[in-house]
Design a protein around this motif. Sequence first.
Motif, mmCIF file in Angstrom:
data_model
loop_
_atom_site.group_PDB
_atom_site.id
_atom_site.type_symbol
_atom_site.label_atom_id
_atom_site.label_comp_id
_atom_site.label_asym_id
_atom_site.label_seq_id
_atom_site.Cartn_x
_atom_site.Cartn_y
_atom_site.Cartn_z
ATOM 1 N N MET A 251 0.841 -1.203 -0.011
ATOM 2 C CA MET A 251 -0.132 0.071 0.202
ATOM 3 C C MET A 251 0.864 1.324 -0.043
ATOM 4 O O MET A 251 0.573 2.267 -0.757
ATOM 5 C CB MET A 251 -0.834 -0.025 1.141
ATOM 6 C CG MET A 251 -2.124 1.121 1.119
ATOM 7 S SD MET A 251 -3.255 0.733 -0.043
ATOM 8 C CE MET A 251 -3.935 -0.760 0.226
ATOM 9 N N SER B 98 0.973 2.496 -4.503
ATOM 10 C CA SER B 98 -0.294 3.397 -4.288
ATOM 11 C C SER B 98 -0.109 4.560 -5.227
ATOM 12 O O SER B 98 1.224 4.920 -5.120
ATOM 13 C CB SER B 98 -0.681 3.612 -3.025
ATOM 14 O OG SER B 98 -1.190 2.275 -2.529
ATOM 15 N N GLU B 99 -1.121 5.226 -5.531
ATOM 16 C CA GLU B 99 -1.061 6.430 -6.192
ATOM 17 C C GLU B 99 -1.140 7.584 -5.294
ATOM 18 O O GLU B 99 -1.935 7.460 -4.347
ATOM 19 C CB GLU B 99 -2.192 6.557 -7.235
ATOM 20 C CG GLU B 99 -2.030 5.686 -8.488
ATOM 21 C CD GLU B 99 -3.248 6.077 -9.586
ATOM 22 O OE1 GLU B 99 -3.913 6.746 -9.267
ATOM 23 O OE2 GLU B 99 -3.122 5.237 -10.579
ATOM 24 N N TYR B 100 -0.413 8.465 -5.234
ATOM 25 C CA TYR B 100 -0.238 9.494 -4.790
ATOM 26 C C TYR B 100 -0.636 10.983 -5.298
ATOM 27 O O TYR B 100 -0.061 11.878 -4.944
ATOM 28 C CB TYR B 100 1.110 9.840 -3.906
ATOM 29 C CG TYR B 100 1.210 8.662 -2.901
ATOM 30 C CD1 TYR B 100 1.060 8.804 -1.674
ATOM 31 C CD2 TYR B 100 1.706 7.643 -3.311
ATOM 32 C CE1 TYR B 100 1.346 7.883 -0.429
ATOM 33 C CE2 TYR B 100 2.069 6.623 -2.144
ATOM 34 C CZ TYR B 100 1.903 6.919 -0.851
ATOM 35 O OH TYR B 100 2.043 5.628 -0.148
ATOM 36 N N GLY C 119 -2.602 10.087 -0.657
ATOM 37 C CA GLY C 119 -2.426 8.784 -1.263
ATOM 38 C C GLY C 119 -3.555 8.058 -0.555
ATOM 39 O O GLY C 119 -4.721 8.034 -0.329
ATOM 40 N N PRO C 120 -3.096 6.741 -0.194
ATOM 41 C CA PRO C 120 -3.915 5.640 -0.058
ATOM 42 C C PRO C 120 -4.646 5.863 1.264
ATOM 43 O O PRO C 120 -5.568 5.557 1.985
ATOM 44 C CB PRO C 120 -3.261 4.378 0.157
ATOM 45 C CG PRO C 120 -1.732 4.902 0.170
ATOM 46 C CD PRO C 120 -1.726 6.265 -0.471
ATOM 47 N N ARG D 52 -6.034 8.234 2.750
ATOM 48 C CA ARG D 52 -7.397 8.932 2.740
ATOM 49 C C ARG D 52 -8.450 7.814 2.978
ATOM 50 O O ARG D 52 -9.427 8.396 3.680
ATOM 51 C CB ARG D 52 -7.651 9.486 1.282
ATOM 52 C CG ARG D 52 -6.856 10.608 0.767
ATOM 53 C CD ARG D 52 -7.238 10.852 -0.469
ATOM 54 N NE ARG D 52 -6.936 9.950 -1.482
ATOM 55 C CZ ARG D 52 -7.491 9.800 -2.587
ATOM 56 N NH1 ARG D 52 -8.490 10.598 -3.003
ATOM 57 N NH2 ARG D 52 -7.158 8.887 -3.391
ATOM 58 N N PHE D 53 -8.363 6.726 2.897
ATOM 59 C CA PHE D 53 -9.347 5.815 2.873
ATOM 60 C C PHE D 53 -9.588 5.196 4.416
ATOM 61 O O PHE D 53 -8.449 4.515 4.970
ATOM 62 C CB PHE D 53 -9.397 4.764 1.893
ATOM 63 C CG PHE D 53 -9.413 5.399 0.563
ATOM 64 C CD1 PHE D 53 -10.406 5.879 0.007
ATOM 65 C CD2 PHE D 53 -8.069 5.435 -0.156
ATOM 66 C CE1 PHE D 53 -10.282 6.554 -1.478
ATOM 67 C CE2 PHE D 53 -8.062 6.013 -1.489
ATOM 68 C CZ PHE D 53 -9.083 6.615 -2.011
ATOM 69 N N THR E 182 -10.361 2.186 4.968
ATOM 70 C CA THR E 182 -10.087 0.827 4.637
ATOM 71 C C THR E 182 -8.810 0.557 5.123
ATOM 72 O O THR E 182 -8.105 -0.189 5.645
ATOM 73 C CB THR E 182 -10.330 0.536 3.184
ATOM 74 O OG1 THR E 182 -11.679 0.142 2.989
ATOM 75 C CG2 THR E 182 -9.952 -0.909 2.937
ATOM 76 N N VAL E 183 -7.814 1.795 4.553
ATOM 77 C CA VAL E 183 -6.381 1.545 4.623
ATOM 78 C C VAL E 183 -6.029 1.795 6.102
ATOM 79 O O VAL E 183 -5.189 1.205 6.664
ATOM 80 C CB VAL E 183 -5.628 2.486 3.876
ATOM 81 C CG1 VAL E 183 -4.077 2.684 3.890
ATOM 82 C CG2 VAL E 183 -5.798 2.199 2.357
ATOM 83 N N THR F 107 -16.121 3.421 -5.217
ATOM 84 C CA THR F 107 -15.141 3.521 -6.275
ATOM 85 C C THR F 107 -15.056 4.502 -7.376
ATOM 86 O O THR F 107 -16.261 5.097 -7.543
ATOM 87 C CB THR F 107 -15.129 2.055 -6.901
ATOM 88 O OG1 THR F 107 -16.390 1.717 -7.536
ATOM 89 C CG2 THR F 107 -15.208 0.988 -6.055
ATOM 90 N N GLU G 141 -8.337 -5.964 -3.214
ATOM 91 C CA GLU G 141 -9.749 -5.590 -2.804
ATOM 92 C C GLU G 141 -10.206 -6.566 -1.976
ATOM 93 O O GLU G 141 -10.734 -6.275 -0.700
ATOM 94 C CB GLU G 141 -10.639 -5.555 -3.961
ATOM 95 C CG GLU G 141 -10.285 -4.240 -4.910
ATOM 96 C CD GLU G 141 -10.592 -2.806 -4.333
ATOM 97 O OE1 GLU G 141 -11.182 -2.658 -3.194
ATOM 98 O OE2 GLU G 141 -10.048 -1.952 -4.734
#
Length: 212
Positions: A22, A26-28, A33-34, A36-37, A39-40, A92, A103
Amino acid sequence: MTLGRAFQIAAFVIAVGYCLRMVFFSEYTQFAGPFRFFTVWGLFLATIAHGLTVFSRDPARWDGFIGAASVQNAMVVLLYWRLYFADPASVTANGQLGVWWLEFYLHAVGPHFLWINALFVYRGFRRPLRSIGWMVGIVTAYIAWAELLVQRFATEPSGTVTNGLPYPFLNNLEFAGRASFYGMNFVVALVFVAGFALIAALIRRSLPQARP
């Protein structure tokens, strides 16, 4: 080494691998980047929880945190799949699942590993009030993070009301609507704490076993 101990170590190592994936793949393009979520956050909370059961000299000290991490991951599973099956575009970017193995680990397999550890191996949820305290802190921190920082500095996804909040559907709600959503789901989290505590008590009664 007991089977339970081996499971804890394996679950921790796998979780660390996903955390590294992650962070580094991941994209930043958007702020944070990740991270924000929700889930992470759940992934990293679960990894810390597994680590505490493996490395802490007094794992019982962290019962509240491990319980809260388990409940937070239950909220991730509930919210993600409920919203995804109602409207995939609500959680999504394009209505499509991303990398399938990532996922399904984040939203199914990983949380189940944590629940197995917390309930059957670690034998947690002995201090549910502490778990509630941790949940208050985690949820408050995430909401403040999303509303005060992510929304301010991220530009996507965009909605009819605002831009930048991590999940597309949130950007279509006024603040009052988002506050209601946050509050309703915190109540659900409290129900999860009570449910996990009850299940854990039944497991301890019917399957007595010392912690590894």
